[in-house]
Design a protein around this motif. Structure first.
Motif: not given
Length: 237
Positions: A170-187
């Motif tokens: 998904f997109g919509h929510t910038p990854t900065l809100q997940f792991h403090k960086t603008m790289h793809i977040f893997h959860g």
């Protein structure tokens, strides 16, 4: 090969860089998870270009959703306000520089965009959606919203429970809100690929991932293999 990116937000330079990196072949396919328009200068041009790409599928994002609502219902001041409040003025102005025929063709195209797709790559099942998969509509307790609005507007968190045996991209929510960086977040069974391209002055960039081997491509930071990306995340937490 299957590539996925999201949230271009009118940044033609970033999109062109990613296309150059992935070197899309006729047998490849690119999926764009919405929000091609607004914030940046070239949303309309990008929509027209993507529409003509034979090996590209665009999904509906909340910005395209707002655009269709505002332009199909010009008498509705709420629709107009919501879209304008989300930095749509350049998109609005450029849309009305098109001919009436071009305007209608573009709106018809947006009205046919899928909300969600499911694909299988190397036996792995992926759900592609702009903001949140329809499977979470009940569990996220968002029934006060229409399903379509939920799928293009809802904000997932790292703790959202994804469907079993499927990976949600998904997109919509910038990854900065997940792991403090603008790289793809893997959860856990989730990949957030909105790397903040709509906010270039805040180190945002366009991110893209190849599903066959999970290679990551960034308009600013270049190419990362799966192993390099994992190592990068360890050192940038």
């Amino acid at each position: 090969m299957h590539y996925v990116l999201s949230d271009i937000h009118g940044n033609k330079d970033a999109f062109d860089k990613i296309l150059s990196m992935i070197d899309l072949k006729p047998e490849d396919h690119l999926y764009i998870l919405g929000d091609v328009i607004d914030r940046g200068d070239y949303g309309i041009e990008l929509l027209q270009h993507i529409r003509e790409m034979e090996n590209c599928t665009l999904l509906l994002g909340n910005h395209e959703y707002m655009m269709v609502n505002a332009l199909r219902h010009p008498e509705n001041l709420h629709y107009k306000y919501v879209w304008r409040n989300n930095r749509s003025l350049i998109t609005f102005d450029k849309f009305f520089k098109l001919t009436e025929k071009e305007q209608e063709e573009l709106l018809c195209y947006l009205e046919t965009l899928p909300l969600q797709l499911e694909i299988t790559v190397n036996r792995r099942k992926f759900i592609l959606v702009h903001a949140a998969p329809q499977e979470l509509y009940e569990t996220e307790n968002m029934r006060r919203y229409h399903l379509k609005e939920f799928m293009v507007w809802h904000r997932l968190t790292p703790f959202s429970q994804m469907p079993a045996r499927k990976n949600v991209i998904f997109g919509h929510t910038p990854t900065l809100q997940f792991h403090k960086t603008m790289h793809i977040f893997h959860g856990k069974r989730m990949l957030d690929i909105d790397c903040g391209c709509g906010f270039p002055n805040s180190c945002g960039q366009l991110g893209c991932i190849r599903l066959e081997d999970m290679t990551e491509y960034y308009s600013n930071d270049g190419v990362f293999s799966k192993e390099e990306a994992a190592e990068w995340r360890k050192t940038h937490r």
